[in-house]
Design a protein around this motif. Structure first.
Motif, PDB file in Angstrom:
ATOM      1  N   SER A  20       0.841  -1.201   0.000  1.00  0.00           N
ATOM      2  CA  SER A  20       0.000   0.000   0.000  1.00  0.00           C
ATOM      3  C   SER A  20       0.877   1.252   0.000  1.00  0.00           C
ATOM      4  O   SER A  20       2.085   1.185   0.256  1.00  0.00           O
ATOM      5  CB  SER A  20      -0.930   0.001   1.215  1.00  0.00           C
ATOM      6  N   CYS A  21       0.254   2.422  -0.243  1.00  0.00           N
ATOM      7  CA  CYS A  21       1.029   3.667  -0.340  1.00  0.00           C
ATOM      8  C   CYS A  21       1.479   4.168   1.016  1.00  0.00           C
ATOM      9  O   CYS A  21       2.479   4.880   1.127  1.00  0.00           O
ATOM     10  CB  CYS A  21       0.212   4.729  -1.074  1.00  0.00           C
ATOM     11  N   SER A  22       0.728   3.837   2.071  1.00  0.00           N
ATOM     12  CA  SER A  22       0.970   4.233   3.472  1.00  0.00           C
ATOM     13  C   SER A  22       0.725   5.718   3.745  1.00  0.00           C
ATOM     14  O   SER A  22       0.906   6.186   4.867  1.00  0.00           O
ATOM     15  CB  SER A  22       2.389   3.865   3.931  1.00  0.00           C
ATOM     16  N   ASN A  41      -6.034  -2.076   2.979  1.00  0.00           N
ATOM     17  CA  ASN A  41      -6.511  -2.927   1.881  1.00  0.00           C
ATOM     18  C   ASN A  41      -7.374  -2.154   0.895  1.00  0.00           C
ATOM     19  O   ASN A  41      -7.593  -2.614  -0.238  1.00  0.00           O
ATOM     20  CB  ASN A  41      -7.306  -4.114   2.429  1.00  0.00           C
ATOM     21  N   LEU A  42      -7.851  -0.977   1.280  1.00  0.00           N
ATOM     22  CA  LEU A  42      -8.674  -0.148   0.398  1.00  0.00           C
ATOM     23  C   LEU A  42      -7.856   0.927  -0.324  1.00  0.00           C
ATOM     24  O   LEU A  42      -8.426   1.756  -1.046  1.00  0.00           O
ATOM     25  CB  LEU A  42      -9.795   0.520   1.204  1.00  0.00           C
ATOM     26  N   VAL A  92     -16.310  -7.357   1.543  1.00  0.00           N
ATOM     27  CA  VAL A  92     -14.972  -7.810   1.922  1.00  0.00           C
ATOM     28  C   VAL A  92     -14.061  -7.650   0.720  1.00  0.00           C
ATOM     29  O   VAL A  92     -14.381  -8.119  -0.377  1.00  0.00           O
ATOM     30  CB  VAL A  92     -14.977  -9.283   2.376  1.00  0.00           C
ATOM     31  N   PHE A  93     -12.918  -6.979   0.920  1.00  0.00           N
ATOM     32  CA  PHE A  93     -11.930  -6.864  -0.148  1.00  0.00           C
ATOM     33  C   PHE A  93     -10.559  -7.219   0.407  1.00  0.00           C
ATOM     34  O   PHE A  93     -10.010  -6.504   1.251  1.00  0.00           O
ATOM     35  CB  PHE A  93     -11.925  -5.446  -0.726  1.00  0.00           C
ATOM     36  N   ARG A  94     -10.068  -8.357  -0.030  1.00  0.00           N
ATOM     37  CA  ARG A  94      -8.773  -8.859   0.413  1.00  0.00           C
ATOM     38  C   ARG A  94      -8.710  -8.974   1.934  1.00  0.00           C
ATOM     39  O   ARG A  94      -9.518  -9.664   2.530  1.00  0.00           O
ATOM     40  CB  ARG A  94      -7.638  -7.990  -0.149  1.00  0.00           C
ATOM     41  N   TYR A  95      -7.815  -8.212   2.598  1.00  0.00           N
ATOM     42  CA  TYR A  95      -7.573  -8.401   4.036  1.00  0.00           C
ATOM     43  C   TYR A  95      -6.651  -7.301   4.537  1.00  0.00           C
ATOM     44  O   TYR A  95      -6.061  -6.540   3.767  1.00  0.00           O
ATOM     45  CB  TYR A  95      -6.914  -9.764   4.279  1.00  0.00           C
TER      46      TYR A  95
END
Length: 383
Positions: A127-129, A140-141, A327-330
């Protein structure tokens, strides 16, 4: 459960341990190795080619990982068959695979948590953080997520990959590399159970007994669900679910006209109210069944992505205040997955039904096996 003959030796055998010792000796030399890094590239619809894969430079916080176990996910098969999924389109050749574990071959200058020779499971999304989702803990989003084998990001079905060290989780001594790779699909089930707030008073219905449905069932049991009913159209998958611990199973049809009758069967099998339904298929019929079968005030959690658009009975569900959860991934799931497997609370080994090596012929055969379904649950590469 009946496990089909493997094309690879057991990960716990003496030969495998000797192979790992040899890998550690080779990697301890600190070199790049004499052989060129190769990967399985998705180059066109139904076409995979093992070709050279040039790795990016190793950053100070990165590690180079020699891949040892990579599983095939339904999304990998979907990309292979249609070159697209859930809005992601393969526009140029892409390395496939994202369920993976391996051995650290090299560490960046600032990496303190891992050393050469450590066995690790890789969380595949970077992720970009910086965005609000990342800062709020729901990385995860992240809209700028770089996820293995999601266009245009290359995946991990390769001899080696470079990955951030903080996304590589050291395996307990009693866990195999294959079990480490299984942390990725298990993470989907764990995240779904967290989203639905499963606990010891939650009766659970699971729609779909495919690989994700089965790991979600294992996660639901580990979270304390006292009663779990599995629903599928396939007798074999339902038999596997029963062997893995489902309390009851209900075979259904693909005919949407049968929903009302099947809901009666489901509720009878549960023997109590359905508090939470986890739809691990994501089809028009499974979601409609879930909404009708779930008790007033309950939750329906959409895990599968079978259909992009659906026509479902939302208004009747709304009048019963049935919550619908996506739910999208984790997120933040690897530590708990490793603990569930380490402690024996979850056993993912029976889900691995087929094993293949890493040759052009075996890669093609492995994906054909996974796409065919049948008695194949999790197809695993041993590199």
């Amino acid at each position: 459960m009946r496990v089909l003959p493997s094309k690879a030796i057991s990960p716990h055998s003496e030969r495998e341990r000797e192979r790992e010792r040899e890998s550690r000796r080779e990697m301890g030399k600190g070199g790049e190795g004499e052989t060129e890094n190769m990967a399985a590239w998705l180059v066109a619809r139904d076409t995979l080619k093992i070709q050279p894969f040039k790795l990016p430079p190793l950053g100070p916080h990165d590690v180079r990982v020699r891949m040892k176990a990579v599983g095939i996910c339904g999304s990998d098969v979907h990309f292979l068959k249609s070159m697209s999924m859930a809005g992601f389109v393969v526009k140029e050749p892409m390395v496939i695979g994202h369920e993976c574990a391996g051995i650290i071959a090299e560490v960046g200058s600032e990496v303190k948590s891992l050393v050469v020779g450590d066995r690790v499971a890789l969380e595949p999304g970077i992720s970009c953080s910086h965005c609000n989702h990342c800062k709020g803990g729901r990385y995860n989003l992240c809209r700028d997520m770089k996820f293995f084998a999601t266009p245009p990001v290359h995946g991990s079905l390769a001899n080696e990959v470079v990955h951030p060290a903080d996304l590589c989780f050291k395996l307990p001594d009693n866990m195999s590399l294959e079990e480490g790779a299984m942390c990725e699909p298990l993470s989907v089930g764990v995240h779904a159970c967290r989203r639905a707030h499963l606990g010891p008073e939650t009766n659970v219905l699971i729609m779909g007994a495919g690989p994700i449905g089965l790991v979600t069932m294992l996660a639901a049991r580990a979270f304390g669900a006292p009663k779990i009913v599995m629903v599928d159209v396939d007798d074999y998958r339902l038999s596997v679910a029963k062997e893995l611990g489902a309390d009851q199973s209900v075979k259904v049809s693909t005919n949407i006209q049968d929903i009302d009758q099947e809901v009666v069967q489901i509720q009878k099998a549960m023997g109590a109210v359905v508090d939470v339904t986890l739809d691990c298929a994501g089809l028009n019929k499974t979601m409609s069944t879930a909404l009708k079968a779930t008790h007033a005030g309950g939750k329906v959690c959409l895990v599968g992505m079978g259909h992009t658009e659906m026509t479902v009975p939302l208004t009747p569900a709304a009048t019963r205040e049935v919550d619908i959860i996506g739910v999208f991934r984790y997120k933040n799931t690897w530590p708990i997955c490793l603990e569930f497997i380490r402690s024996g609370k979850i056993d993912v080994k029976p889900l691995i039904t087929h094993r293949f090596g890493f040759s052009q012929k075996e890669v093609e055969e492995a994906f054909e096996t996974s796409a065919r379904g049948g008695n194949a649950i999790k197809v695993m590469f041993n590199l």
